[in-house]
Design a protein around this motif. Structure first.
Motif, mmCIF file in Angstrom:
data_model
loop_
_atom_site.group_PDB
_atom_site.id
_atom_site.type_symbol
_atom_site.label_atom_id
_atom_site.label_comp_id
_atom_site.label_asym_id
_atom_site.label_seq_id
_atom_site.Cartn_x
_atom_site.Cartn_y
_atom_site.Cartn_z
ATOM 1 N N MET A 1 0.881 -1.312 -0.009
ATOM 2 C CA MET A 1 -0.026 0.133 -0.072
ATOM 3 C C MET A 1 0.705 1.248 -0.017
ATOM 4 O O MET A 1 1.609 1.188 0.844
ATOM 5 C CB MET A 1 -0.962 -0.020 1.319
ATOM 6 N N SER A 2 0.485 2.197 -0.711
ATOM 7 C CA SER A 2 1.447 3.355 -0.871
ATOM 8 C C SER A 2 0.892 4.444 0.065
ATOM 9 O O SER A 2 -0.135 4.568 0.630
ATOM 10 C CB SER A 2 1.238 4.031 -2.219
ATOM 11 N N GLU A 3 1.753 5.353 0.438
ATOM 12 C CA GLU A 3 1.531 6.236 1.512
ATOM 13 C C GLU A 3 0.814 7.530 0.804
ATOM 14 O O GLU A 3 1.142 8.052 -0.381
ATOM 15 C CB GLU A 3 2.932 6.846 1.950
ATOM 16 N N ARG A 4 0.080 7.915 1.654
ATOM 17 C CA ARG A 4 -0.840 9.228 0.943
ATOM 18 C C ARG A 4 0.031 10.406 1.192
ATOM 19 O O ARG A 4 0.831 10.641 1.945
ATOM 20 C CB ARG A 4 -2.004 9.379 1.570
ATOM 21 N N ALA A 5 -0.255 11.662 0.376
ATOM 22 C CA ALA A 5 0.411 12.657 0.503
ATOM 23 C C ALA A 5 -0.223 13.592 1.890
ATOM 24 O O ALA A 5 -1.255 13.308 2.054
ATOM 25 C CB ALA A 5 0.050 13.756 -0.920
ATOM 26 N N ALA A 6 0.737 14.053 2.429
ATOM 27 C CA ALA A 6 0.324 14.978 3.634
ATOM 28 C C ALA A 6 0.128 16.464 3.271
ATOM 29 O O ALA A 6 0.877 17.044 2.343
ATOM 30 C CB ALA A 6 1.539 14.893 4.931
ATOM 31 N N PRO A 7 -0.539 17.148 4.011
ATOM 32 C CA PRO A 7 -0.889 18.489 3.980
ATOM 33 C C PRO A 7 0.607 19.457 4.222
ATOM 34 O O PRO A 7 1.203 18.776 5.264
ATOM 35 C CB PRO A 7 -1.943 18.909 4.688
ATOM 36 N N PHE A 8 0.842 20.287 3.547
ATOM 37 C CA PHE A 8 2.143 21.084 3.778
ATOM 38 C C PHE A 8 1.772 22.187 4.880
ATOM 39 O O PHE A 8 2.712 22.723 5.619
ATOM 40 C CB PHE A 8 2.643 21.794 2.756
ATOM 41 N N TYR A 9 0.580 22.563 4.917
ATOM 42 C CA TYR A 9 -0.049 23.597 6.013
ATOM 43 C C TYR A 9 -1.364 23.674 6.379
ATOM 44 O O TYR A 9 -1.895 22.775 5.740
ATOM 45 C CB TYR A 9 0.474 24.935 5.363
ATOM 46 N N CYS A 10 -1.533 24.308 7.395
ATOM 47 C CA CYS A 10 -2.930 24.210 8.066
ATOM 48 C C CYS A 10 -3.829 25.109 7.211
ATOM 49 O O CYS A 10 -3.385 26.347 6.887
ATOM 50 C CB CYS A 10 -2.987 24.722 9.519
ATOM 51 N N PRO A 11 -4.980 24.678 6.684
ATOM 52 C CA PRO A 11 -5.641 25.394 5.841
ATOM 53 C C PRO A 11 -6.589 26.696 6.791
ATOM 54 O O PRO A 11 -7.130 27.533 6.151
ATOM 55 C CB PRO A 11 -7.073 24.587 5.413
ATOM 56 N N TYR A 12 -6.393 26.706 8.051
ATOM 57 C CA TYR A 12 -7.059 27.599 8.810
ATOM 58 C C TYR A 12 -5.962 28.968 9.267
ATOM 59 O O TYR A 12 -5.997 29.942 9.176
ATOM 60 C CB TYR A 12 -7.693 27.302 10.030
ATOM 61 N N CYS A 13 -4.859 28.349 9.504
ATOM 62 C CA CYS A 13 -3.820 29.442 10.221
ATOM 63 C C CYS A 13 -2.609 29.628 9.169
ATOM 64 O O CYS A 13 -1.926 30.544 9.222
ATOM 65 C CB CYS A 13 -3.466 29.385 11.743
ATOM 66 N N GLY A 14 -2.210 28.641 8.388
ATOM 67 C CA GLY A 14 -1.347 28.464 7.464
ATOM 68 C C GLY A 14 -0.161 28.025 8.159
ATOM 69 O O GLY A 14 1.243 28.226 7.502
ATOM 70 N N ASP A 15 0.041 27.507 9.571
ATOM 71 C CA ASP A 15 1.374 27.138 10.054
ATOM 72 C C ASP A 15 1.498 25.760 9.423
ATOM 73 O O ASP A 15 0.736 25.108 9.012
ATOM 74 C CB ASP A 15 0.924 27.309 11.697
ATOM 75 N N GLU A 16 2.971 25.317 9.643
ATOM 76 C CA GLU A 16 3.181 23.918 9.212
ATOM 77 C C GLU A 16 3.239 22.844 10.505
ATOM 78 O O GLU A 16 3.908 21.803 10.125
ATOM 79 C CB GLU A 16 4.490 24.005 8.625
ATOM 80 N N ASP A 17 2.790 23.153 11.699
ATOM 81 C CA ASP A 17 3.064 22.325 12.681
ATOM 82 C C ASP A 17 1.807 21.308 12.517
ATOM 83 O O ASP A 17 1.095 21.481 13.464
ATOM 84 C CB ASP A 17 3.087 23.146 14.301
ATOM 85 N N LEU A 18 1.810 20.263 11.772
ATOM 86 C CA LEU A 18 0.740 19.402 11.608
ATOM 87 C C LEU A 18 0.990 18.076 12.060
ATOM 88 O O LEU A 18 2.262 17.707 11.696
ATOM 89 C CB LEU A 18 0.128 19.311 10.089
ATOM 90 N N GLN A 19 0.107 17.276 12.556
ATOM 91 C CA GLN A 19 0.379 15.964 13.180
ATOM 92 C C GLN A 19 -0.787 15.133 12.742
ATOM 93 O O GLN A 19 -1.975 15.690 12.729
ATOM 94 C CB GLN A 19 0.419 16.106 14.726
ATOM 95 N N PRO A 20 -0.589 14.007 12.197
ATOM 96 C CA PRO A 20 -1.812 13.123 11.970
ATOM 97 C C PRO A 20 -2.613 12.763 13.234
ATOM 98 O O PRO A 20 -2.270 12.677 14.179
ATOM 99 C CB PRO A 20 -1.135 11.698 11.662
ATOM 100 N N SER A 21 -3.776 13.014 13.103
ATOM 101 C CA SER A 21 -4.799 12.701 14.250
ATOM 102 C C SER A 21 -5.145 11.145 14.357
ATOM 103 O O SER A 21 -5.282 10.576 13.407
ATOM 104 C CB SER A 21 -6.248 13.498 13.889
ATOM 105 N N GLU A 22 -5.699 10.869 15.633
ATOM 106 C CA GLU A 22 -6.108 9.557 15.748
ATOM 107 C C GLU A 22 -7.384 9.402 15.732
ATOM 108 O O GLU A 22 -7.885 8.245 15.651
ATOM 109 C CB GLU A 22 -6.014 9.282 17.369
ATOM 110 N N GLU A 23 -8.269 10.200 14.984
ATOM 111 C CA GLU A 23 -9.617 10.125 14.496
ATOM 112 C C GLU A 23 -9.542 9.277 13.107
ATOM 113 O O GLU A 23 -10.775 9.063 13.041
ATOM 114 C CB GLU A 23 -10.066 11.647 14.346
ATOM 115 N N GLY A 24 -8.612 8.856 12.541
ATOM 116 C CA GLY A 24 -8.885 8.360 11.411
ATOM 117 C C GLY A 24 -8.087 8.643 10.013
ATOM 118 O O GLY A 24 -7.445 9.785 10.162
#
Length: 62
Positions: free
Chosen positions: A1-24
């Motif tokens: 299975m291939s890895e999906r692309a991750a977002p580069f920045y938050c769509p709300y504030c524009g910051d790059e401090d993103l982490q995958p959520s445990e929500e799914g």
């Protein structure tokens, strides 16, 4: 299975401090603005292949 692309920045504030959520799959958390969001690919648009907008008339009436 291939890895999906991750977002580069938050769509709300524009910051790059993103982490995958445990929500799914596709869920992300921004540690800068404390928002959670989900990304989902819906599919390809037909107009993306033709370059025409669905609202544009084909006949070109004036």
């Amino acid at each position: 299975m291939s890895e999906r692309a991750a977002p580069f920045y938050c769509p709300y504030c524009g910051d790059e401090d993103l982490q995958p959520s445990e929500e799914g799959h596709g869920s992300w958390e921004c540690r800068s603005c404390s928002r959670a969001f989900r990304l989902k690919f819906l599919g390809l648009l037909t107009r993306g292949l033709t370059g025409k907008s669905p609202a544009a008339p084909d006949g070109g009436e004036s």
